[in-house]
Design a protein around this motif. Structure first.
Motif, PDB file in Angstrom:
ATOM      1  N   HIS A  25       2.847   3.752   8.132  1.00 21.27           N
ATOM      2  CA  HIS A  25       4.169   3.388   7.626  1.00 21.27           C
ATOM      3  C   HIS A  25       4.783   4.691   7.091  1.00 21.27           C
TER       4      HIS A  25
ATOM      5  N   ARG B 117      -0.550  -4.792  -2.651  1.00 21.79           N
ATOM      6  CA  ARG B 117      -0.884  -6.224  -2.621  1.00 21.79           C
ATOM      7  C   ARG B 117      -2.010  -6.484  -1.622  1.00 21.79           C
TER       8      ARG B 117
ATOM      9  N   GLN C 104      -3.213  -7.899   1.669  1.00 18.28           N
ATOM     10  CA  GLN C 104      -2.493  -8.138   2.921  1.00 18.28           C
ATOM     11  C   GLN C 104      -3.042  -9.428   3.555  1.00 18.28           C
TER      12      GLN C 104
ATOM     13  N   ARG D  96      -1.138  -0.339   5.604  1.00 16.51           N
ATOM     14  CA  ARG D  96      -0.666   0.872   6.308  1.00 16.51           C
ATOM     15  C   ARG D  96      -0.075   1.881   5.320  1.00 16.51           C
ATOM     16  N   VAL D  97       0.309   1.376   4.133  1.00 17.62           N
ATOM     17  CA  VAL D  97       0.856   2.270   3.101  1.00 17.62           C
ATOM     18  C   VAL D  97      -0.244   3.230   2.627  1.00 17.62           C
TER      19      VAL D  97
ATOM     20  N   ARG E 199       8.952  -2.406  13.996  1.00 17.09           N
ATOM     21  CA  ARG E 199       7.812  -2.874  13.195  1.00 17.09           C
ATOM     22  C   ARG E 199       7.029  -3.860  14.036  1.00 17.09           C
TER      23      ARG E 199
ATOM     24  N   PRO F 145       4.936  -0.549  -3.281  1.00 18.10           N
ATOM     25  CA  PRO F 145       5.862  -0.526  -2.139  1.00 18.10           C
ATOM     26  C   PRO F 145       6.605  -1.847  -1.941  1.00 18.10           C
ATOM     27  N   GLY F 146       6.135  -2.915  -2.638  1.00 21.17           N
ATOM     28  CA  GLY F 146       6.720  -4.231  -2.420  1.00 21.17           C
ATOM     29  C   GLY F 146       6.298  -4.774  -1.063  1.00 21.17           C
ATOM     30  N   PRO F 147       6.301  -6.077  -0.885  1.00 19.66           N
ATOM     31  CA  PRO F 147       6.601  -7.081  -1.890  1.00 19.66           C
ATOM     32  C   PRO F 147       5.458  -7.223  -2.902  1.00 19.66           C
TER      33      PRO F 147
HETATM   34  N1  ASP Z   1       6.136  -3.390   2.648  1.00 19.53           N
HETATM   35  C1  ASP Z   1       4.918  -2.661   2.899  1.00 19.53           C
HETATM   36  C2  ASP Z   1       4.526  -2.779   4.347  1.00 19.53           C
HETATM   37  O1  ASP Z   1       5.283  -3.263   5.150  1.00 19.53           O
HETATM   38  C3  ASP Z   1       3.825  -3.036   1.971  1.00 19.53           C
HETATM   39  C4  ASP Z   1       3.323  -4.436   2.079  1.00 19.53           C
HETATM   40  O2  ASP Z   1       3.796  -5.245   2.879  1.00 19.53           O
HETATM   41  O3  ASP Z   1       2.386  -4.725   1.333  1.00 19.53           O
HETATM   42  O4  ASP Z   1       3.444  -2.353   4.696  1.00 19.53           O
END
Ligand code: ASP
Length: 305
Positions: A136, A224, A226, A169-170, A106, A264-266
């Motif tokens: 992702h 969320r 970012q 990225r989701v 990552r 997808p969290g958080p």
């Molecule tokens: N966990 C997801 C990501 O790493 C979503 C997010 O962080 O908002 O992209």
């Protein structure tokens, strides 16, 4: 027929035809009988190399590898020689010299993994656990597994993705996979300035207003803001954002009666999603997490097999 298996999983778009479907089928089989796979990759080694914070993704890659009988080494950039100025490529080459089988990375930069994959010797597989705002792929796969499991009519669905689409990225990986799997209608909705780029938006319905976007959808995925990628961009305060762009119980009433709620969290409760929705009967957020382990087991198994 077995699909072509790539050396690495860097994004959805570059995966060969049939490979992602194969991973989804394999993940569903693994979920039925996880014990059957407990020695499938015994003796092999997975390294988690994370340059950004993570809870779900890092831990689920670790658990996935352990459930396949692998050993795991976790490296957080904050504890490594990155602190002494080492480049990502040098760190990767150093780890590669110790002969792991899989390196999961990552990194905050878009496209950071391509040079690593190019430098990897045969037998070493690189898996993207999130690069910047770009990709992702395992999140997209676990979301698709959740939809395939929960929605008997899949792919005949109306799916809405809403929130900070621009920096997530989701969004890009998720929408690419939904398109590839033939989901009937993909809707996107974002506050001004947080819209997805032109490639993601191709062939989808764009809505400026969350209430209209929700009308009759079978699935809503909230994202969320970012904050770490806003680069100084001004956004409304949490309360204003929630009032205008948050998924509340009342708003959810506009969707189809059994509309699934995903994230997808958080989560930022009280911002993009209300707590009673996140914890409500339509929420499959923890199922997404559980499916993450089987999806990642399947990715590792498919690449190594
Ligand atoms: N966990 C997801 C990501 O790493 C979503 C997010 O962080 O908002 O992209």
């Amino acid at each position: 027929m077995r699909p072509e298996v790539p050396d690495h999983l860097l994004d959805i778009e570059s995966a060969p035809p049939g490979f992602l479907e194969h991973v989804l089928d394999l993940a569903a089989r693994m979920r039925e009988n996880p014990a059957n796979w407990s020695r499938a990759q015994e003796g092999r080694l997975l390294v988690n190399l994370f340059y950004e914070p993570s809870t779900r993704t890092r831990v689920s890659f670790e658990i996935a590898a352990l459930r396949l009988g692998m050993r795991v080494v976790n490296i957080a950039a904050s504890d490594s020689s990155v602190k002494k100025g080492e480049t990502l490529l040098d760190t990767f080459r150093t780890l590669a010299a110790m002969a792991p089988d899989v390196v999961v990375v990552r990194h905050p930069e878009d496209g950071a993994l391509a040079p690593l994959a190019a430098a990897a010797a045969p037998g070493l597989h690189v898996v993207n656990a999130g690069d910047g705002s770009r990709s992702h792929p395992t999140q997209a796969l676990l979301d698709a597994l959740t939809l395939r499991t929960r929605c008997p009519g899949f792919p005949a669905l109306k799916v809405l993705v809403a929130g900070d689409l621009r920096h997530s990225r989701v969004t890009r990986s998720g929408v690419a996979l939904l398109k590839r799997l033939g989901v009937s209608e993909i809707r996107l909705c974002a506050p001004p300035g947080l819209e997805a780029g032109p490639r993601v938006s191709e062939g989808v319905r764009y809505f400026e207003d969350l209430d209209s976007a929700l009308e009759g959808v079978d699935v809503v995925m909230m994202l969320r803001i970012q904050h770490e990628r806003l680069a100084g961009m001004a956004i409304p305060d949490s309360e204003t954002y929630h009032r205008r762009w948050g998924l509340t119980r009342e708003r959810l009433g506009r969707a189809a009666p059994d509309c699934l709620v995903m994230h997808p969290g958080p989560m930022n409760r009280g911002v993009e999603i209300a707590s009673d929705v996140a914890d409500g009967p339509q929420s499959v957020i923890l199922e997404q997490v559980a499916n993450g382990v089987f999806t990642r087991m399947a990715v590792i198994q498919a690449l190594l097999d």
